[in-house]
Write a protein that holds these residues in place. Structure first.
Motif, short mmCIF file in Angstrom:
data_model
loop_
_atom_site.label_atom_id
_atom_site.label_comp_id
_atom_site.label_asym_id
_atom_site.label_seq_id
_atom_site.Cartn_x
_atom_site.Cartn_y
_atom_site.Cartn_z
N GLU A 222 81.66 178.85 -10.89
CA GLU A 222 81.02 177.54 -10.77
C GLU A 222 81.99 176.50 -10.22
OE1 GLU A 222 77.95 174.61 -11.17
OE2 GLU A 222 77.95 176.81 -11.07
N ARG A 223 83.20 176.50 -10.71
CA ARG A 223 84.17 175.53 -10.22
C ARG A 223 84.47 175.73 -8.75
NH1 ARG A 223 89.38 174.93 -9.08
NH2 ARG A 223 90.31 172.88 -9.44
N ALA A 224 84.53 176.98 -8.30
CA ALA A 224 84.79 177.26 -6.88
C ALA A 224 83.69 176.68 -6.01
CB ALA A 224 84.91 178.77 -6.67
N ARG A 225 82.45 176.80 -6.44
CA ARG A 225 81.33 176.23 -5.67
C ARG A 225 81.41 174.71 -5.64
NH1 ARG A 225 76.77 179.37 -4.49
NH2 ARG A 225 76.87 181.49 -5.31
N ARG A 226 81.77 174.12 -6.75
CA ARG A 226 81.81 172.65 -6.81
C ARG A 226 83.00 172.09 -6.04
NH1 ARG A 226 77.99 170.19 -10.35
NH2 ARG A 226 76.80 171.82 -11.45
N SER A 227 84.08 172.83 -5.97
CA SER A 227 85.20 172.39 -5.15
C SER A 227 84.79 172.31 -3.68
CB SER A 227 86.39 173.34 -5.32
OG SER A 227 87.52 172.88 -4.62
N VAL A 228 84.01 173.28 -3.23
CA VAL A 228 83.47 173.21 -1.86
C VAL A 228 82.48 172.07 -1.74
CG1 VAL A 228 82.18 174.45 -0.08
CG2 VAL A 228 83.85 175.68 -1.49
N GLY A 229 81.57 171.97 -2.71
CA GLY A 229 80.55 170.93 -2.66
C GLY A 229 81.14 169.53 -2.56
N ALA A 230 82.25 169.29 -3.24
CA ALA A 230 82.88 167.96 -3.19
C ALA A 230 83.37 167.64 -1.79
CB ALA A 230 84.03 167.90 -4.19
N THR A 231 83.91 168.61 -1.08
CA THR A 231 84.37 168.36 0.28
C THR A 231 83.19 168.16 1.22
OG1 THR A 231 86.43 169.56 -0.08
CG2 THR A 231 85.73 169.30 2.19
N LEU A 232 82.11 168.88 1.00
CA LEU A 232 80.90 168.66 1.81
C LEU A 232 80.40 167.23 1.63
CD1 LEU A 232 78.88 171.96 1.18
CD2 LEU A 232 80.63 171.49 2.90
N GLN A 233 80.36 166.76 0.39
CA GLN A 233 79.88 165.41 0.12
C GLN A 233 80.82 164.36 0.73
OE1 GLN A 233 79.38 166.80 -4.09
NE2 GLN A 233 77.92 165.11 -4.17
N ALA A 234 82.13 164.61 0.66
CA ALA A 234 83.08 163.68 1.24
C ALA A 234 82.91 163.59 2.76
CB ALA A 234 84.51 164.09 0.89
N CYS A 235 82.68 164.72 3.40
CA CYS A 235 82.46 164.70 4.86
C CYS A 235 81.20 163.93 5.22
CB CYS A 235 82.36 166.13 5.38
SG CYS A 235 83.94 166.99 5.50
N ARG A 236 80.14 164.17 4.47
CA ARG A 236 78.90 163.45 4.76
C ARG A 236 79.09 161.95 4.58
NH1 ARG A 236 75.53 167.90 1.65
NH2 ARG A 236 74.62 169.07 3.39
N ALA A 237 79.79 161.55 3.52
CA ALA A 237 80.00 160.13 3.27
C ALA A 237 80.84 159.50 4.37
CB ALA A 237 80.66 159.93 1.91
N ALA A 238 81.91 160.17 4.78
CA ALA A 238 82.76 159.62 5.83
C ALA A 238 82.01 159.50 7.15
CB ALA A 238 84.00 160.49 6.00
N CYS A 239 81.20 160.49 7.47
CA CYS A 239 80.48 160.47 8.73
C CYS A 239 79.31 159.49 8.71
CB CYS A 239 79.97 161.87 9.07
SG CYS A 239 81.29 163.02 9.52
N ALA A 240 78.68 159.33 7.58
CA ALA A 240 77.51 158.45 7.50
C ALA A 240 77.91 156.98 7.51
CB ALA A 240 76.70 158.76 6.25
N HIS A 241 79.02 156.65 6.87
CA HIS A 241 79.36 155.25 6.65
C HIS A 241 80.60 154.80 7.41
CE1 HIS A 241 76.31 155.50 3.60
NE2 HIS A 241 77.00 156.37 2.89
N GLY A 242 81.33 155.74 7.98
CA GLY A 242 82.59 155.39 8.62
C GLY A 242 83.69 155.24 7.60
N GLY A 243 84.92 155.44 8.03
CA GLY A 243 86.05 155.29 7.12
C GLY A 243 86.48 156.60 6.51
N LEU A 244 86.80 156.58 5.21
CA LEU A 244 87.38 157.72 4.53
C LEU A 244 86.60 158.04 3.26
CD1 LEU A 244 89.89 155.64 5.54
CD2 LEU A 244 91.19 157.68 4.99
N ALA A 245 86.62 159.31 2.89
CA ALA A 245 86.06 159.77 1.63
C ALA A 245 86.89 160.96 1.18
CB ALA A 245 84.59 160.14 1.78
N ALA A 246 86.78 161.33 -0.11
CA ALA A 246 87.74 162.28 -0.66
C ALA A 246 87.12 163.24 -1.66
CB ALA A 246 88.89 161.53 -1.33
N ASN A 247 87.74 164.40 -1.74
CA ASN A 247 87.55 165.38 -2.83
C ASN A 247 88.80 165.32 -3.68
OD1 ASN A 247 87.30 167.61 -4.48
ND2 ASN A 247 87.06 169.10 -2.83
N ILE A 248 88.64 165.09 -4.97
CA ILE A 248 89.79 164.96 -5.85
C ILE A 248 90.50 166.31 -6.06
CG2 ILE A 248 88.68 165.36 -8.07
CD1 ILE A 248 90.16 162.89 -9.10
#
Length: 331
Positions: free
Chosen positions: A89-115
């Motif tokens: 489960e943690r392995a899937r969520r580690s990937v999911g966090a980077t997917l969400q960060a990419c979407r946020a950075a691309c949608a809004h401009g700027g930077l986003a992060a996976n902790i």
């Protein structure tokens, strides 16, 4: 003003045996520090990556074996973690966090992060070196696929992966070995793990004991070469803490100031080209856990400054139009 989006999964704890050398506690400690020191961060729980998303990079048989706990013992040992439902489960969520960060950075401009994230040793068919699935590889493929669905006539999204973990991103290099739409840049210890390197697009091996000036000169040269050879739309940055002089697995000798200068160079490079940037924390194995966390806190401090520049640019009307003053090439 829009806040920096940060995605976390530190409450999905991977159970490890006593004495295991992976510092699982660093993620929750980092979130505590960031929450206390940077109240403008916008936190989001990482969602799990789906089988379909993982299969953009990973073989389906491997995905199923991780989910079901049926990896061969040797394959599980190469990952370095004992299997458990929590590990999967943690392995899937580690990937999911980077997917969400990419979407946020691309949608809004700027930077986003996976902790967390930066799991660059994972190959398409296997994990390695504390990496189960390759989050940056899946993210690059998914962002390309999402642009193709939204804008079928547009050129393929071009992704630059700037990997500044102290260990070479061998899995990432292999995955994109024949793909001209993804550029893999890695600065890493020449004699460090993995002992068999894969050929990336631009590999910069560094000697044991490398210090700030030598490292930063190598990075400047590498970023100039990346700019010469590749026209990026999106940057994925692995901001490893393990080049720090106090890291027990790093073998390099960068100071806190040197690592902060490293972060500024990467973020300045992206800013000058108006490229959205998503970053993951990658490795960090300090003899002192707080030193690892401090390196990563410093990365966020730099990121907040660059994100503020993006937001100021977005609020400035472009000449001859009533829209914001930047155009997001990754959208």
């Amino acid at each position: 003003m829009a806040r920096v989006n940060v995605y976390y999964a530190d409450h999905f704890v991977l159970p490890l045996p006593d004495g295991h050398r992976f510092p699982m506690a660093k993620y929750s400690r980092l979130r505590e520090r960031l929450s206390a020191e940077f109240p403008t961060l916008r936190w989001g729980e990482a969602r799990p990556a789906s089988d379909q998303e993982l299969a953009l990079v990973h073989e389906r048989a491997y995905i199923a074996a991780v989910a079901e706990g049926t990896l061969a013992p040797a394959a599980q040992r190469e990952i370095g973690f004992p299997w458990s439902p929590a590990m999967a489960e943690r392995a899937r969520r580690s990937v999911g966090a980077t997917l969400q960060a990419c979407r946020a950075a691309c949608a809004h401009g700027g930077l986003a992060a996976n902790i967390a994230g930066g799991t660059h040793h994972a190959y398409a068919d296997k994990g390695s070196g504390f990496c189960v699935f390759n989050d940056v590889a899946v993210a690059a493929r998914l962002m390309q696929a999402e642009r193709a669905r939204r804008q079928p006539g547009r050129a393929r999204l071009r992704v630059a992966i700037v990997d500044l973990d102290v260990h070479q991103g061998n899995g990432t290099a292999r995955i994109f070995a024949d793909d001209e739409s993804v550029f893999t840049l890695s600065l890493h210890g020449a004699k460090n793990f993995p002992f068999r390197k894969e050929a990336g697009d631009l590999d910069v091996p560094l000697p044991d004991g490398c210090r700030d000036d030598e490292y930063l000169a190598a990075l400047d040269h590498a970023l100039a070469e990346l700019d010469r050879r590749f026209d990026a739309d999106l940057v994925l940055y692995l901001a490893g803490a393990d080049p720090h002089e106090g890291d027990r697995l790093g073998r390099l000798k960068l100071s806190f100031d040197g690592l902060e200068a490293r972060d500024r160079r990467v973020m300045e490079w992206a800013w000058q080209r108006r490229l959205p940037l998503a970053f993951a924390m990658a490795g960090g194995y300090g003899n002192d856990l707080e030193a690892t966390v401090q390196v990563q806190v410093n990365t966020y401090r730099v990121a907040l400054g660059y994100h503020a520049r993006w937001q100021a640019l977005a609020a400035t009307p472009a000449t001859g139009s009533g829209t914001g003053g930047w155009q997001n090439a990754a959208a």
